[in-house]
Design a protein around this motif. Sequence first.
Motif, PDB file in Angstrom:
ATOM      1  N   PHE A  17       0.835  -1.208   0.000  1.00  0.00           N
ATOM      2  CA  PHE A  17       0.000   0.000   0.000  1.00  0.00           C
ATOM      3  C   PHE A  17       0.864   1.251   0.000  1.00  0.00           C
ATOM      4  N   LEU A  18       0.408   2.250  -0.744  1.00  0.00           N
ATOM      5  CA  LEU A  18       1.081   3.535  -0.852  1.00  0.00           C
ATOM      6  C   LEU A  18       0.722   4.430   0.335  1.00  0.00           C
ATOM      7  N   PRO A  19       1.451   5.525   0.536  1.00  0.00           N
ATOM      8  CA  PRO A  19       1.105   6.468   1.613  1.00  0.00           C
ATOM      9  C   PRO A  19      -0.307   7.031   1.484  1.00  0.00           C
ATOM     10  N   THR A  20      -0.860   7.026   0.284  1.00  0.00           N
ATOM     11  CA  THR A  20      -2.227   7.521   0.078  1.00  0.00           C
ATOM     12  C   THR A  20      -3.289   6.515   0.500  1.00  0.00           C
ATOM     13  N   GLY A  21      -2.869   5.282   0.800  1.00  0.00           N
ATOM     14  CA  GLY A  21      -3.819   4.227   1.114  1.00  0.00           C
ATOM     15  C   GLY A  21      -4.221   3.393  -0.081  1.00  0.00           C
ATOM     16  N   LYS A  22      -3.801   3.792  -1.279  1.00  0.00           N
ATOM     17  CA  LYS A  22      -4.082   3.026  -2.495  1.00  0.00           C
ATOM     18  C   LYS A  22      -3.222   1.771  -2.533  1.00  0.00           C
ATOM     19  N   SER A  23      -3.765   0.709  -3.097  1.00  0.00           N
ATOM     20  CA  SER A  23      -3.002  -0.528  -3.217  1.00  0.00           C
ATOM     21  C   SER A  23      -2.048  -0.442  -4.408  1.00  0.00           C
ATOM     22  N   LEU A  24      -0.962  -1.202  -4.311  1.00  0.00           N
ATOM     23  CA  LEU A  24       0.026  -1.253  -5.386  1.00  0.00           C
ATOM     24  C   LEU A  24       0.417  -2.715  -5.597  1.00  0.00           C
ATOM     25  N   GLN A  25       0.045  -3.260  -6.750  1.00  0.00           N
ATOM     26  CA  GLN A  25       0.419  -4.629  -7.089  1.00  0.00           C
ATOM     27  C   GLN A  25       1.851  -4.646  -7.621  1.00  0.00           C
ATOM     28  N   ASN A  56       7.927   7.958 -12.652  1.00  0.00           N
ATOM     29  CA  ASN A  56       7.881   9.321 -13.185  1.00  0.00           C
ATOM     30  C   ASN A  56       6.549   9.983 -12.871  1.00  0.00           C
ATOM     31  N   GLY A  57       5.479   9.180 -12.900  1.00  0.00           N
ATOM     32  CA  GLY A  57       4.164   9.719 -12.592  1.00  0.00           C
ATOM     33  C   GLY A  57       4.002  10.110 -11.130  1.00  0.00           C
ATOM     34  N   VAL A  58       4.457   9.262 -10.209  1.00  0.00           N
ATOM     35  CA  VAL A  58       4.287   9.572  -8.780  1.00  0.00           C
ATOM     36  C   VAL A  58       5.231  10.692  -8.344  1.00  0.00           C
ATOM     37  N   LYS A  59       6.371  10.830  -9.003  1.00  0.00           N
ATOM     38  CA  LYS A  59       7.262  11.956  -8.694  1.00  0.00           C
ATOM     39  C   LYS A  59       6.561  13.275  -8.994  1.00  0.00           C
ATOM     40  N   GLU A  64      13.983  11.950   0.982  1.00  0.00           N
ATOM     41  CA  GLU A  64      15.075  10.989   0.926  1.00  0.00           C
ATOM     42  C   GLU A  64      15.127  10.237  -0.395  1.00  0.00           C
ATOM     43  N   GLY A  65      14.141  10.495  -1.256  1.00  0.00           N
ATOM     44  CA  GLY A  65      14.141   9.880  -2.577  1.00  0.00           C
ATOM     45  C   GLY A  65      13.422   8.557  -2.656  1.00  0.00           C
ATOM     46  N   GLY A  66      12.552   8.277  -1.696  1.00  0.00           N
ATOM     47  CA  GLY A  66      11.838   7.004  -1.705  1.00  0.00           C
ATOM     48  C   GLY A  66      10.378   7.150  -1.340  1.00  0.00           C
ATOM     49  N   ILE A  67       9.623   6.074  -1.514  1.00  0.00           N
ATOM     50  CA  ILE A  67       8.217   6.001  -1.121  1.00  0.00           C
ATOM     51  C   ILE A  67       8.071   4.835  -0.148  1.00  0.00           C
ATOM     52  N   GLN A  68       7.502   5.084   1.018  1.00  0.00           N
ATOM     53  CA  GLN A  68       7.345   4.034   2.019  1.00  0.00           C
ATOM     54  C   GLN A  68       6.119   3.179   1.698  1.00  0.00           C
ATOM     55  N   LEU A  69       6.363   1.925   1.380  1.00  0.00           N
ATOM     56  CA  LEU A  69       5.277   0.984   1.128  1.00  0.00           C
ATOM     57  C   LEU A  69       4.899   0.279   2.413  1.00  0.00           C
ATOM     58  N   ARG A  70       3.603   0.059   2.612  1.00  0.00           N
ATOM     59  CA  ARG A  70       3.089  -0.552   3.839  1.00  0.00           C
ATOM     60  C   ARG A  70       2.411  -1.882   3.535  1.00  0.00           C
ATOM     61  N   SER A  71       2.263  -2.687   4.573  1.00  0.00           N
ATOM     62  CA  SER A  71       1.618  -3.990   4.421  1.00  0.00           C
ATOM     63  C   SER A  71       0.119  -3.917   4.658  1.00  0.00           C
ATOM     64  N   ASN A  72      -0.349  -2.799   5.193  1.00  0.00           N
ATOM     65  CA  ASN A  72      -1.745  -2.684   5.584  1.00  0.00           C
ATOM     66  C   ASN A  72      -2.182  -1.233   5.411  1.00  0.00           C
ATOM     67  N   PRO A  73      -3.318  -0.985   4.776  1.00  0.00           N
ATOM     68  CA  PRO A  73      -3.765   0.410   4.591  1.00  0.00           C
ATOM     69  C   PRO A  73      -4.020   1.117   5.916  1.00  0.00           C
ATOM     70  N   ASP A  74      -4.298   0.351   6.981  1.00  0.00           N
ATOM     71  CA  ASP A  74      -4.551   0.960   8.294  1.00  0.00           C
ATOM     72  C   ASP A  74      -3.277   1.548   8.896  1.00  0.00           C
ATOM     73  N   LEU A  75      -2.103   1.112   8.382  1.00  0.00           N
ATOM     74  CA  LEU A  75      -0.833   1.613   8.898  1.00  0.00           C
ATOM     75  C   LEU A  75      -0.362   2.855   8.165  1.00  0.00           C
ATOM     76  N   VAL A  76      -1.083   3.233   7.104  1.00  0.00           N
ATOM     77  CA  VAL A  76      -0.679   4.384   6.303  1.00  0.00           C
ATOM     78  C   VAL A  76      -0.891   5.677   7.070  1.00  0.00           C
ATOM     79  N   THR A  77       0.089   6.553   7.024  1.00  0.00           N
ATOM     80  CA  THR A  77      -0.029   7.859   7.658  1.00  0.00           C
ATOM     81  C   THR A  77      -0.272   8.923   6.593  1.00  0.00           C
ATOM     82  N   HIS A  78      -1.212   9.749   6.806  1.00  0.00           N
ATOM     83  CA  HIS A  78      -1.556  10.783   5.813  1.00  0.00           C
ATOM     84  C   HIS A  78      -0.971  12.133   6.238  1.00  0.00           C
TER      85      HIS A  78
END
Length: 404
Positions: free
Chosen positions: A312-320, A379-382, A390-404
Amino acid sequence: MHLLLHPPPRISVPCCKTWRPHRKFNATIVKRAHIHSKNTRPFDILFFGRDEFSCIVLNELYTARDVWSSISIATNPDVKTGRRGAHLSISPLKTLGESLGVPVHTIPREKPAFRHWLPPSPFSGSGNAHHLLITASFGRIIPAPLLHLFPEGRRLNVHPSLLPSYRGPAPIQRALMQGERDTGVCIIDMMEVRRKRLSEAGGEKENRSPSGGGIDAGSIWGHVGMPVPRDATFSSLRDALAQTGGKLLVAVIRDMLAGRASCTAQAPVLASTPRASAITATDALVDFEKMSAEDIERLHRAIGHQKPITAFLPTGKSLQLHSLSVLPAQSVPFDTPGLASYSSQTRALLVPCAGGGVLSVGHVKQQDRALLASREWWNGVKGLGLVGEEGGIQLRSNPDLVTH
């Protein structure tokens, strides 16, 4: 569809011998064998299946012209899928059967209706010793009235595991997920599976009486063990097990015709015996803080064909995550598990995992978006400001753990 594979391991069909389960599990062996009398002519076979596993087994059976007088196929009906039913999903077994000139019959789509389905002629009458029922990756429980149209010992199932290990609908996937080094295939008796009944406490309790044994609990007519290749995928292991299972099935039927076939009860199921429950979306969720890159890549090989690996992305959207491989730890500029960055050198998304390894991701599919190469997606998410300082995107295992 390619039905011819590399030569399978040597087949062993036990005759009045004790069948020993997977070497990893220490179980009490039941030493009781049942031998059936010689048949006077080849069988009329009703074959239930649906997918590529079924096709490979049927192909092996079809080429063994000495064991059958006739073959009829029973499979799932065509189903409209996709947006507004634009795509017609056809059973691969139906397609193969029609190409071979084998009669194909479709079962009802609804499970309640299947319980009252009558098989085609000549299988509508009960007790004919020349009739043989075979299932291979059929995906449904054969109703008791249909099962009882065939004599005891004339109801066979091709199951891709060394029973009693991995009973259930997903034995190949679960074996790969667990990192098993060995697996195999069994030809077993099909038993009547009684519906669950309510216990006195109000909960469901499965009937495990001898007359209504559990799923995949029937006696074993033959088994073959085989190693799991290091880079095996679900598809490659499925095809190898199906071809081996098809050859084993033919060997068992030949023994039946010769009067030397026997079956032996399975060993008891222990607490340590692995099961093969159906794959769900939860199985595909990854936790980069707990799972190594090897764990995730192995999970992808096991279930990625049916349930894409997902974070899951920081937005809460899933990423396959697609097109996965494992790289050494020095491939990324930081080591925070789940902190994904893009590498122009490898043209892939790189994600640090537990244990120091790095997961390389060649393609991704964001929720509500199309599948893209990692470079296009990055390129799109940038441009959307999702990449941190820091040049990265923090991926999460659960949408409930995402911080907005």
